[in-house]
Design a protein around this motif. Sequence first.
Motif, short mmCIF file in Angstrom:
data_model
loop_
_atom_site.label_atom_id
_atom_site.label_comp_id
_atom_site.label_asym_id
_atom_site.label_seq_id
_atom_site.Cartn_x
_atom_site.Cartn_y
_atom_site.Cartn_z
N GLY A 254 0.84 -1.20 0.00
CA GLY A 254 0.00 0.00 0.00
C GLY A 254 0.87 1.24 0.00
O GLY A 254 0.62 2.21 -0.73
N SER A 255 1.94 1.23 0.81
CA SER A 255 2.88 2.36 0.86
C SER A 255 3.53 2.60 -0.49
O SER A 255 3.66 3.74 -0.93
CB SER A 255 4.02 2.08 1.85
N VAL A 256 3.97 1.51 -1.13
CA VAL A 256 4.64 1.66 -2.44
C VAL A 256 3.74 2.43 -3.39
O VAL A 256 4.15 3.45 -3.97
CB VAL A 256 4.96 0.27 -3.06
N TRP A 257 2.48 1.97 -3.53
CA TRP A 257 1.62 2.57 -4.57
C TRP A 257 1.12 3.94 -4.14
O TRP A 257 0.89 4.81 -4.98
CB TRP A 257 0.50 1.60 -4.96
N ALA A 258 1.00 4.18 -2.83
CA ALA A 258 0.62 5.52 -2.37
C ALA A 258 1.73 6.51 -2.71
O ALA A 258 1.49 7.61 -3.18
CB ALA A 258 0.37 5.50 -0.86
N ARG A 259 3.00 6.10 -2.49
CA ARG A 259 4.12 7.00 -2.82
C ARG A 259 4.18 7.30 -4.31
O ARG A 259 4.64 8.35 -4.73
CB ARG A 259 5.44 6.34 -2.42
N LEU A 260 3.73 6.34 -5.12
CA LEU A 260 3.79 6.52 -6.57
C LEU A 260 2.56 7.26 -7.09
O LEU A 260 2.42 7.48 -8.28
CB LEU A 260 3.95 5.17 -7.28
N GLY A 261 1.63 7.60 -6.18
CA GLY A 261 0.52 8.47 -6.59
C GLY A 261 -0.87 7.89 -6.48
O GLY A 261 -1.84 8.58 -6.77
N ALA A 262 -1.00 6.62 -6.07
CA ALA A 262 -2.35 6.04 -5.96
C ALA A 262 -3.04 6.54 -4.70
O ALA A 262 -2.39 6.85 -3.70
CB ALA A 262 -2.27 4.51 -5.92
N GLU A 263 -4.37 6.61 -4.79
CA GLU A 263 -5.16 6.90 -3.58
C GLU A 263 -5.43 5.53 -2.94
O GLU A 263 -6.14 4.70 -3.50
CB GLU A 263 -6.46 7.57 -4.01
N VAL A 264 -4.82 5.29 -1.78
CA VAL A 264 -4.85 3.94 -1.20
C VAL A 264 -5.77 3.89 0.02
O VAL A 264 -5.66 4.71 0.94
CB VAL A 264 -3.42 3.50 -0.81
#
Length: 476
Positions: A200-210
């Motif tokens: 979740g952290s990975v994709w949040a840092r890349l811009g996803a709304e998690v």
Amino acid sequence: FSTSASHDLVVIGGGPGGYVAAIRAAQLGLKVACVEKRGSLGGTCLNVGCIPSKALLHASHLYHEAQHDFSKYGVKVSGVELDLSTMMKQKGTAVTGLTRGIEMLFKKNKVDYYKGSGRIESATSVAVAPTVENGSASNASEVVLNTKNILIATGSIPTELPFLKFDEKTVVSSTGALSLDKVPKKLAVVGGGVIGLELGSVWARLGAEVTVIEAAARCAPFLDEEIGDQFVKIMKKQGLNIATNTKVLGADRTAAGIKLKLDSKDLGDSLEADVVLVSVGRKPFTGGLGLEKAGVELDRQGRVVVDSHFRTKVPSIWAIGDVIAGPMLAHKAEEDGIAAAENMAGKAGHVNYDTVPNVIYTFPEVAWVGKSEQQLKAEGVKYRVGKFPFVANSRARTNDQPDGLVKVVVDAETDKLLGMHIIGSLAGEQIAEGVLALEYGAASEDIARTCHAHPTLSEAIKEACMNSAANGLSAI
Ligand code: FAD
């Protein structure tokens, strides 16, 4: 695979449990074969687990820092852009470099590597159905390996939800979440454990709304509660939307992705996402191994039952790693593997499960070993607590990474260290000091009186131990 071979040990599964056991057994003079079906060695950990996830955690952290944090250090960058395919390529390079390294180690240690799916034919024979590079079946004919011992090291696989079957595109397991070809706009993470929070952290840092959906009252409920509370606060501050006491009741596929039906106070009765990561746990993998025929017993959770020497009910068949009881961790599987190999070679292999460390590789990291406060309370143990916050640690301040703390729990009478819990930028590295101290039966005063270099994050461990002491060592 045209001829059969005779071995002292055939290991089924080339993950961190299996490959380490194979090498150790070979070093102890056994003639060893390792059968792995996926086409590359290293198991879940190297191929679709620890290694690719840590590569993406590192790369996404750099991207996030370049975007948001460099400027505060006076480093001006502009036009920071994400090149996801290069990020994925770098991850792949790390994985293949390491998996090929194990092949070299096998050669060096004279372990015979069979690319194929292993099936136990009898207490002393394993049939190998050859597979090709990607793990699918090949046309080559089966070979039977005769052996004195068989080691089951077949690991684990992600647990699916009946209404959220993995297609690894819209509904993904950790494996799919490590290889998305674009950043989802909205990512729903079902299950707030270690894997869900890391990815979740990975994709949040890349811009996803998690949005992390957790059925229990707490995320990562295995953490010391005080540490867990701080950790969740930090994750929320970083933009992760975390909903606890929230159950997913069903799911409908939509044109845009998926609509989850929820029972939730925080999120209402539905949530739409373009990708759903289901990270609700992993289960031992024993499919197609022929365990029933061989007389190997499984417990209610499907784990292979072994004694304290890693032997199953069938004396020549042993098992280790994720497929047996205990924490599903690569380093635990490795320790099991070494101990099992030593036992097979007539030595006294042993694993101390009380000193197995755990790490969540978010930023900051969370790491712990030994008992939590709530465990000690439940066991009726009298204990003292020592703490030191990184905001008061000089290295954490120079690096502007003040979040987190070191917390130790110690026996109130003997001062013996019982547990160490750290949230901090390098908690995963720092916890080794706690593991060593626990292994050696250290008192907190032993650590408090040990010289630690200045300025380092490790001083926070010394300070926490000083703080726990009833002897006036502490400055705060
Ligand atoms: P595995 O690594 O699962 O290996 C088993 C191997 O057996 C597999 O390669 C499989 O293909 C093979 N196999 C199965 N059946 C057969 C058969 N019949 N014939 C031949 N081969 C067979 N742990 C950590 O300690 N630190 C981490 O940071 C960490 N991060 C993780 C991140 C993710 C996303 C995931 C999914 C897991 C992570 N883990 C981590 C857990 C770690 O990967 C496992 O605990 C570890 O891999 C278990 O090792 P093992 O050898 O028991 O099994």
